[in-house]
Motif scaffolding. Structure first.
Motif, mmCIF file in Angstrom:
data_model
loop_
_atom_site.group_PDB
_atom_site.id
_atom_site.type_symbol
_atom_site.label_atom_id
_atom_site.label_comp_id
_atom_site.label_asym_id
_atom_site.label_seq_id
_atom_site.Cartn_x
_atom_site.Cartn_y
_atom_site.Cartn_z
ATOM 1 N N THR A 2 122.614 71.733 52.391
ATOM 2 C CA THR A 2 123.722 71.910 53.332
ATOM 3 C C THR A 2 124.643 73.026 52.850
ATOM 4 O O THR A 2 124.633 73.398 51.670
ATOM 5 C CB THR A 2 124.537 70.606 53.467
ATOM 6 O OG1 THR A 2 125.215 70.361 52.238
ATOM 7 C CG2 THR A 2 123.654 69.430 53.856
ATOM 8 N N LEU A 3 125.454 73.515 53.774
ATOM 9 C CA LEU A 3 126.414 74.555 53.434
ATOM 10 C C LEU A 3 127.398 74.046 52.374
ATOM 11 O O LEU A 3 127.744 74.776 51.449
ATOM 12 C CB LEU A 3 127.167 75.028 54.677
ATOM 13 C CG LEU A 3 128.213 76.104 54.445
ATOM 14 C CD1 LEU A 3 127.575 77.383 53.919
ATOM 15 C CD2 LEU A 3 128.998 76.390 55.704
ATOM 16 N N LEU A 6 125.672 74.144 49.028
ATOM 17 C CA LEU A 6 125.519 75.540 48.627
ATOM 18 C C LEU A 6 126.854 76.124 48.162
ATOM 19 O O LEU A 6 126.916 76.814 47.149
ATOM 20 C CB LEU A 6 124.962 76.350 49.798
ATOM 21 C CG LEU A 6 124.403 77.698 49.468
ATOM 22 C CD1 LEU A 6 123.132 77.553 48.653
ATOM 23 C CD2 LEU A 6 124.113 78.466 50.743
ATOM 24 N N PHE A 39 126.760 83.103 56.037
ATOM 25 C CA PHE A 39 125.582 82.293 55.716
ATOM 26 C C PHE A 39 125.369 81.241 56.801
ATOM 27 O O PHE A 39 124.236 81.025 57.245
ATOM 28 C CB PHE A 39 125.729 81.615 54.350
ATOM 29 C CG PHE A 39 124.563 80.741 54.018
ATOM 30 C CD1 PHE A 39 123.433 81.278 53.424
ATOM 31 C CD2 PHE A 39 124.574 79.392 54.313
ATOM 32 C CE1 PHE A 39 122.330 80.486 53.134
ATOM 33 C CE2 PHE A 39 123.476 78.589 54.030
ATOM 34 C CZ PHE A 39 122.357 79.141 53.437
ATOM 35 N N LEU A 40 126.440 80.595 57.229
ATOM 36 C CA LEU A 40 126.347 79.575 58.268
ATOM 37 C C LEU A 40 125.757 80.169 59.549
ATOM 38 O O LEU A 40 124.926 79.549 60.204
ATOM 39 C CB LEU A 40 127.729 78.983 58.540
ATOM 40 C CG LEU A 40 127.818 77.829 59.527
ATOM 41 C CD1 LEU A 40 126.977 76.654 59.050
ATOM 42 C CD2 LEU A 40 129.262 77.407 59.715
ATOM 43 N N TYR A 42 123.749 82.880 59.799
ATOM 44 C CA TYR A 42 122.378 83.369 59.618
ATOM 45 C C TYR A 42 121.461 82.389 58.885
ATOM 46 O O TYR A 42 120.354 82.749 58.497
ATOM 47 C CB TYR A 42 122.390 84.693 58.845
ATOM 48 C CG TYR A 42 123.032 85.815 59.613
ATOM 49 C CD1 TYR A 42 122.353 86.455 60.644
ATOM 50 C CD2 TYR A 42 124.316 86.239 59.312
ATOM 51 C CE1 TYR A 42 122.937 87.484 61.356
ATOM 52 C CE2 TYR A 42 124.919 87.268 60.016
ATOM 53 C CZ TYR A 42 124.223 87.880 61.042
ATOM 54 O OH TYR A 42 124.800 88.890 61.747
ATOM 55 N N GLU A 43 121.926 81.183 58.689
ATOM 56 C CA GLU A 43 121.226 80.190 57.868
ATOM 57 C C GLU A 43 119.744 80.024 58.217
ATOM 58 O O GLU A 43 118.896 79.938 57.336
ATOM 59 C CB GLU A 43 121.949 78.851 58.029
ATOM 60 C CG GLU A 43 121.448 77.738 57.191
ATOM 61 C CD GLU A 43 122.310 76.501 57.326
ATOM 62 O OE1 GLU A 43 122.095 75.588 56.521
ATOM 63 O OE2 GLU A 43 123.178 76.443 58.212
ATOM 64 N N LYS A 44 119.413 80.030 59.483
ATOM 65 C CA LYS A 44 118.032 79.785 59.906
ATOM 66 C C LYS A 44 117.087 80.936 59.552
ATOM 67 O O LYS A 44 115.890 80.738 59.419
ATOM 68 C CB LYS A 44 117.986 79.517 61.402
ATOM 69 C CG LYS A 44 118.726 78.245 61.784
ATOM 70 C CD LYS A 44 118.393 77.807 63.176
ATOM 71 C CE LYS A 44 119.201 76.635 63.654
ATOM 72 N NZ LYS A 44 119.357 75.542 62.798
ATOM 73 N N GLU A 51 118.678 81.764 48.819
ATOM 74 C CA GLU A 51 120.062 81.678 49.282
ATOM 75 C C GLU A 51 121.037 82.442 48.391
ATOM 76 O O GLU A 51 121.892 83.183 48.889
ATOM 77 C CB GLU A 51 120.521 80.213 49.381
ATOM 78 C CG GLU A 51 119.807 79.413 50.440
ATOM 79 C CD GLU A 51 118.586 78.679 49.917
ATOM 80 O OE1 GLU A 51 118.168 78.924 48.764
ATOM 81 O OE2 GLU A 51 118.039 77.858 50.671
#
Length: 163
Positions: A2-3, A6, A39-40, A42-44, A51
């Motif tokens: 999860t964000l 991370l 990041f949130l 472009y996460e996929k 990461e």
């Protein structure tokens, strides 16, 4: 991952890296937050296990964009004097500070690609592969650029350099 996990694992690493590049605590905080926000978004599209490299690369790009907008390239890295060490005499401490100042002034005069590779490999202690991932370079370019950067740094300092 999860964000939140991370962020907990890597926020200090990203903040410190940005502080090395920017020498501005508030700006480093803002860009750290922006890095995780991106990041949130472009996460996929980010490969699992990549990461941290993605976060470093994004943080680096944010710092460079800032300097491009300001048309100012300046580098005053963070001294790692906060780490626990054996007590030293005031004279030894003063000598260390003067040597560090001379080193960082010389690093500031290097071109940006040389600064990048020295920060990542020698100050942050990243492996060659991790440095490749952050900079988007191949292994040969990292090794050659580091070798050239250290040679220029040695020449600027007028002495031997331990790699």
């Amino acid at each position: 991952m999860t964000l939140e996990e991370l962020f907990y694992l890597h926020n200090q690493t990203i903040f410190k890296y940005l502080y090395y590049l920017l020498n501005d605590e508030k700006l480093a905080e803002d860009f750290t937050q922006e890095t995780f926000t991106r990041f949130l978004h472009y996460e996929k599209s980010i490969k699992a296990g990549a990461e941290l490299a993605w976060l470093r690369r994004t943080a680096r790009n944010l710092a460079y964009d800032h300097y491009r907008r300001k048309r100012l390239i300046q580098f005053v890295p963070f001294l790692q004097g906060h780490e626990e060490q054996e007590p030293i005499s005031p004279h030894q401490w003063l000598l260390q500070q003067e040597e560090a100042k001379a080193l960082y002034l010389a690093i500031r005069q290097l071109k940006l690609s040389y600064r990048d590779v020295i920060i990542l490999r020698k100050i942050e202690g990243l492996s060659i592969q991790e440095t490749c991932d952050v900079l988007g370079w191949n292994e040969g370019k990292v090794k050659n650029t580091l070798k050239r950067a250290l040679a220029v740094l040695q020449k600027q300092l007028g002495g031997d350099w331990d790699d």
